[in-house]
Motif scaffolding. Sequence first.
Motif, PDB file in Angstrom:
ATOM      1  N   ARG A 252       0.828  -1.208   0.000  1.00 46.29           N
ATOM      2  CA  ARG A 252       0.000   0.000   0.000  1.00 46.29           C
ATOM      3  C   ARG A 252       0.860   1.256   0.000  1.00 46.29           C
ATOM      4  N   ALA A 253       1.994   1.192   0.694  1.00 48.57           N
ATOM      5  CA  ALA A 253       2.903   2.341   0.675  1.00 48.57           C
ATOM      6  C   ALA A 253       3.428   2.605  -0.727  1.00 48.57           C
ATOM      7  N   ALA A 254       3.477   1.533  -1.537  1.00 48.32           N
ATOM      8  CA  ALA A 254       3.946   1.666  -2.917  1.00 48.32           C
ATOM      9  C   ALA A 254       2.815   1.988  -3.892  1.00 48.32           C
ATOM     10  N   GLY A 255       1.608   2.191  -3.377  1.00 49.96           N
ATOM     11  CA  GLY A 255       0.501   2.602  -4.227  1.00 49.96           C
ATOM     12  C   GLY A 255      -0.381   1.491  -4.744  1.00 49.96           C
ATOM     13  N   VAL A 256      -0.171   0.262  -4.291  1.00 49.72           N
ATOM     14  CA  VAL A 256      -1.029  -0.844  -4.719  1.00 49.72           C
ATOM     15  C   VAL A 256      -2.368  -0.728  -3.999  1.00 49.72           C
ATOM     16  N   ASP A 257      -3.456  -0.886  -4.753  1.00 50.18           N
ATOM     17  CA  ASP A 257      -4.801  -0.746  -4.201  1.00 50.18           C
ATOM     18  C   ASP A 257      -5.241  -2.091  -3.631  1.00 50.18           C
ATOM     19  N   VAL A 258      -4.826  -2.369  -2.406  1.00 51.02           N
ATOM     20  CA  VAL A 258      -5.182  -3.625  -1.754  1.00 51.02           C
ATOM     21  C   VAL A 258      -5.596  -3.324  -0.317  1.00 51.02           C
ATOM     22  N   SER A 259      -6.729  -3.861   0.072  1.00 51.27           N
ATOM     23  CA  SER A 259      -7.223  -3.703   1.438  1.00 51.27           C
ATOM     24  C   SER A 259      -7.346  -5.075   2.072  1.00 51.27           C
ATOM     25  N   VAL A 260      -7.627  -5.084   3.385  1.00 50.12           N
ATOM     26  CA  VAL A 260      -7.665  -6.364   4.097  1.00 50.12           C
ATOM     27  C   VAL A 260      -8.627  -6.258   5.283  1.00 50.12           C
ATOM     28  N   GLU A 261      -9.319  -7.346   5.533  1.00 49.24           N
ATOM     29  CA  GLU A 261     -10.213  -7.436   6.676  1.00 49.24           C
ATOM     30  C   GLU A 261      -9.754  -8.551   7.605  1.00 49.24           C
ATOM     31  N   THR A 262     -10.179  -8.477   8.854  1.00 47.23           N
ATOM     32  CA  THR A 262     -10.116  -9.628   9.739  1.00 47.23           C
ATOM     33  C   THR A 262     -11.490  -9.812  10.344  1.00 47.23           C
TER      34      THR A 262
END
Length: 445
Positions: A252-262
């Motif tokens: 994400r710091a590199a700009g990749v659009d990825v999220s995560v849940e738990t």
Amino acid sequence: MAAELDLVVRARRAVVDGREVPAAVGVRDGRIAALTALDDAPPARETVTLEDDEVLLPGLVDTHVHVNEPGRTEWEGFATATRAAASGGVTTILDMPLNSIPPTTTVAHLRTKQDVARGRVHVDVGFWGGAVPGNLADLEPMHGAGVFGFKCFLLDSGVEEFGHLEPPAFALAMKETARLGALLIVHAEDGRLLDDGALRGASYAGFLASRPPEAEGAAIELVIAQARETGGRAHVVHLSSAGAVPALRAARAAGVDVSVETCPHYLTFDAEHIPDGATELKCCPPIRGAANREALWAALAASDVDFVVSDHSPCTPDLKRRGGGDFGQAWGGIASLQLGLPAVWTGARAHGHTLVDVVRWMAEAPARRVGLGHKGRIAVGADADLVRFAPEETFTVDVSALHHRNPISAYAGRSLRGAVRQTWLRGVPTADREPGGQLLRRGRR
């Protein structure tokens, strides 16, 4: 305004715009029309004042729910799932595309689900589509029909009618969803790294060893790589291994659009306290050790994990107990839709967090990620989905009192803190009324 407002809810404590403040919330035609100081509440046809021990929250948004209807309605159905949701302070759910028959892998199958749900839901319901082998051409029509994105598996899903994507097919799906601007949500475990030989019947340690954290880590690296290559939008569901957090943070710091849940169960239970044969606690990926659980809490606090949703995955009691406590045979899934808020609040409070944090994790962030900006917050213009919550009230979970279809729960007998006393959906109480939920489409209010 006095003649126009249908309802005003007055609360000495309300979670509004990232703060807990005294407030009066005015409702007109199902939406929040006024937000004032507590003592400046405008008149309305009905005024409700919360008790001193209650806090007004926005309705929660649970984007990970397996309703299972049609086809496996004996596991759960729209009527029971949504009644449980409302009782637990959840006013919006997104239904997963698998465990129902047919799965939501074509527009025709989506219409089947919508037809079954229509007129039977107590909260608002949207739908995920599925990305499976052979349906690449179906993704664009489903996207146009209003699904909120697409779910895929990188290993066997557990049901034969919803196949998993091998890496080349996953790459194609990621490319197509990137073209559409759609969210691709991924069950990220690498099946090649599972060790079925470690399974030893009722042994929880054996089950845990069979699904090592490396399987999650490798699959998440694949998701990150494809999201980076395609510029697509990706989301990792039900993260259990905190060891994958650094890779997600760096991406994400590199700009990749990825999220995560738990999920609440990963934040509540730990492997050290799961007895052998306790298959009510079987889920995939598995509940790991206490140190891992604490690392997940730290990742939430640091915003490295975006939000918390239930992964409500129920079944009939016989499937949970299949094999007499054999972890290799029992169905993997935890039913918790009605209990997510108190379970997370119990842990959050113990870790020094506030209800503001819980609202961010369980309402605001999931709503924002799936494009439901009018949900999950108390703000003028938002839907008047509200929850009357008593954060200091404690209770012991009695499965016979839950609205889930089947009386089985990993939380049975557990003491939790925080009780939902009332839920409003668009300004109307959900209890003791006919189903008033709507079917949602992405991009349409």
